[in-house]
Enzyme design. Structure first.
Site, short mmCIF file in Angstrom:
data_model
loop_
_atom_site.label_atom_id
_atom_site.label_comp_id
_atom_site.label_asym_id
_atom_site.label_seq_id
_atom_site.Cartn_x
_atom_site.Cartn_y
_atom_site.Cartn_z
N LYS A 28 0.86 -1.18 0.00
CA LYS A 28 0.00 0.00 0.00
C LYS A 28 0.90 1.24 0.00
CE LYS A 28 -3.86 1.45 2.76
NZ LYS A 28 -4.46 1.37 4.08
N HIS B 108 -0.25 4.49 0.25
CA HIS B 108 -0.81 5.60 1.04
C HIS B 108 -1.07 5.13 2.47
CE1 HIS B 108 -4.15 3.24 -0.46
NE2 HIS B 108 -4.82 3.63 0.61
#
Ligand code: OMP
Length: 223
Positions: free
Chosen positions: A107, A109
């Protein structure tokens, strides 16, 4: 490899058959090999079944004497397995271990990274379903190395005892023996193929067709 069955191992085999997790028939494995049986841990699929499954993993860990600082469940199938094992260790063995799992896609963010839960630090105990050729477990070892942690061992539900294959044919060692010597870590299973065979021998339907094809398969691939 002992085929001696502990009471919890017999219960586990009966539980896996009752839940439709351990099936006999004809199956193609990830490695391409044909097998007369298959263990699909994804079919432990109710709250009660998962709770019970966690107790079997926790018993196998307690029985092995393995020590660890954190439990790790490899995505995807290892995630519920490590979760229910963590709960069972805390509830039934008074061992409240931190627990983590990975995302298959990192991921970019938010909190970022691909590890969710506790940090992978110290001795990491991997909780997974099955080792056949050892491919899945080698990928997990890369994650643990990348985190700078150390593997305490692997706990799986079923050791299929299968030997890998190369251009010269079947290798001398089983995939699990290779993993153990390559990484210097123990692999503990709730049950082994030999124990499934020992269970089938004591069962009433002794000598039926699936038992025979299982024994032939075992004789052909076992280290
Ligand atoms: P290896 O990566 O070859 O060690 O195979 C392990 C994986 O095979 C497991 O994580 C499963 O995805 C799958 N598998 C089972 O789940 N149960 C079995 O009885 C056999 C296999 C398999 O395909 O070998």
């Amino acid at each position: 490899m002992t085929a001696q069955l502990q009471p919890y191992q017999r219960e586990f085999i009966e539980f896996a058959i009752d839940e439709g997790v351990l099936k006999f028939g004809e199956f193609t494995l990830k490695s391409g090999r044909i097998s007369p049986y298959f263990f699909n841990a994804g079919l432990f699929k109710s709250g009660r079944a998962l709770a019970r499954l966690g107790r079997f993993y926790a018993q196998a860990i307690a029985h092995s004497g393995l020590e660890a600082d954190v439990l790790f469940g490899p995505a995807y199938k290892g995630i519920p397995l490590a979760t229910t094992t963590a709960v069972a260790l805390a509830d039934h063995h008074d061992r409240d271990l931190p627990f983590a799992f990975n995302r298959k896609e990192a991921k970019a963010h938010g909190e970022g990274g691909n590890i969710v839960g506790a940090a992978l630090a110290g001795r990491v105990l991997i909780i997974d379903d099955v080792i056949t050729a050892g491919t899945a477990i080698r990928e997990v070892m890369q994650l643990i190395d990348a985190a700078g942690a150390e593997a305490a061992g692997v706990v799986i539900a079923l050791d299929r005892q299968e030997r890998g294959q190369d251009e010269n044919g079947l290798k001398a060692q089983s995939a699990i023996q290779e993993v153990t010597s390559q990484y210097g870590m123990p692999v503990v299973s709730i049950v082994t193929l030999d124990q499934v065979l020992a269970y089938l021998e004591t069962r009433q339907s002794q000598g039926d067709e699936s038992d025979q094809s299982l024994r032939q398969h075992a004789d052909a691939i076992r280290a």
